[in-house]
Scaffold this motif. Structure first.
Motif, PDB file in Angstrom:
ATOM      1  N   VAL A  29     -28.270 -22.093 -29.985  1.00  0.00           N
ATOM      2  CA  VAL A  29     -29.416 -22.400 -29.122  1.00  0.00           C
ATOM      3  C   VAL A  29     -29.093 -22.078 -27.662  1.00  0.00           C
ATOM      4  N   LEU A  30     -27.906 -22.438 -27.197  1.00  0.00           N
ATOM      5  CA  LEU A  30     -27.531 -22.109 -25.818  1.00  0.00           C
ATOM      6  C   LEU A  30     -27.457 -20.598 -25.611  1.00  0.00           C
ATOM      7  N   GLY A  34     -29.711 -18.564 -23.075  1.00  0.00           N
ATOM      8  CA  GLY A  34     -29.061 -17.667 -22.124  1.00  0.00           C
ATOM      9  C   GLY A  34     -29.619 -16.261 -22.162  1.00  0.00           C
ATOM     10  N   SER A  35     -30.088 -15.836 -23.324  1.00  0.00           N
ATOM     11  CA  SER A  35     -30.632 -14.481 -23.437  1.00  0.00           C
ATOM     12  C   SER A  35     -31.945 -14.317 -22.678  1.00  0.00           C
ATOM     13  N   ALA A  42     -27.428 -17.028 -16.313  1.00  0.00           N
ATOM     14  CA  ALA A  42     -26.703 -17.543 -17.479  1.00  0.00           C
ATOM     15  C   ALA A  42     -25.336 -18.101 -17.076  1.00  0.00           C
ATOM     16  N   GLU A  43     -24.669 -17.439 -16.143  1.00  0.00           N
ATOM     17  CA  GLU A  43     -23.388 -17.950 -15.645  1.00  0.00           C
ATOM     18  C   GLU A  43     -23.573 -19.293 -14.944  1.00  0.00           C
ATOM     19  N   ASP A  44     -24.630 -19.404 -14.139  1.00  0.00           N
ATOM     20  CA  ASP A  44     -24.915 -20.660 -13.449  1.00  0.00           C
ATOM     21  C   ASP A  44     -25.232 -21.758 -14.465  1.00  0.00           C
ATOM     22  N   PHE A  45     -26.045 -21.443 -15.445  1.00  0.00           N
ATOM     23  CA  PHE A  45     -26.388 -22.391 -16.513  1.00  0.00           C
ATOM     24  C   PHE A  45     -25.121 -22.842 -17.228  1.00  0.00           C
ATOM     25  N   ALA A  56     -21.295 -20.155 -23.900  1.00  0.00           N
ATOM     26  CA  ALA A  56     -22.358 -19.970 -24.902  1.00  0.00           C
ATOM     27  C   ALA A  56     -23.598 -19.264 -24.351  1.00  0.00           C
ATOM     28  N   PRO A  57     -24.089 -19.604 -23.146  1.00  0.00           N
ATOM     29  CA  PRO A  57     -25.276 -18.902 -22.635  1.00  0.00           C
ATOM     30  C   PRO A  57     -25.016 -17.427 -22.330  1.00  0.00           C
ATOM     31  N   LEU A  58     -23.754 -17.041 -22.227  1.00  0.00           N
ATOM     32  CA  LEU A  58     -23.421 -15.655 -21.909  1.00  0.00           C
ATOM     33  C   LEU A  58     -23.360 -14.764 -23.139  1.00  0.00           C
ATOM     34  N   SER A  59     -23.380 -15.349 -24.311  1.00  0.00           N
ATOM     35  CA  SER A  59     -23.167 -14.576 -25.533  1.00  0.00           C
ATOM     36  C   SER A  59     -24.239 -13.525 -25.782  1.00  0.00           C
ATOM     37  N   GLU A  60     -25.443 -13.752 -25.280  1.00  0.00           N
ATOM     38  CA  GLU A  60     -26.529 -12.792 -25.512  1.00  0.00           C
ATOM     39  C   GLU A  60     -27.179 -12.301 -24.229  1.00  0.00           C
ATOM     40  N   SER A  61     -26.639 -12.623 -23.077  1.00  0.00           N
ATOM     41  CA  SER A  61     -27.355 -12.387 -21.817  1.00  0.00           C
ATOM     42  C   SER A  61     -27.037 -11.042 -21.162  1.00  0.00           C
TER      43      SER A  61
END
Length: 82
Positions: A29-30, A34-35, A42-45, A56-61
């Motif tokens: 979900v994260l 992030g995507s 995404a880095e800030d998140f 985790a938010p960077l995995s698809e961004s």
């Protein structure tokens, strides 16, 4: 919030059977959230999440993706085969 607290809340609210399942769902979900963001967003998140989940938010961004609610749910559901 600390990592173990984050996963405990995720596990409780999602009614998951294990900590591992809660972490897997949280990462998917994260990553999907992030995507929808630019790389900087995404880095800030991620910097606001407990350390083991910060990436985790960077995995698809690679680039921001715009989905409506149904598309977002469909994307997440394909990443979490039940």
């Amino acid at each position: 919030m600390k990592y173990h607290e984050f996963l405990a809340v995720t596990r409780d609210r999602g009614e998951y059977d294990s900590q591992a399942e809660a972490e897997r769902v949280a990462r998917v979900v994260l990553g999907a959230l992030g995507s929808r963001l630019t790389r900087d967003e995404a880095e800030d998140f991620g910097s606001q999440l407990p350390e083991p989940l910060a990436d985790a938010p960077l995995s698809e961004s690679l680039q921001a993706t715009r989905w409506n609610v149904n598309e977002f749910l469909q994307h997440v559901s394909t990443q979490l085969p039940m």
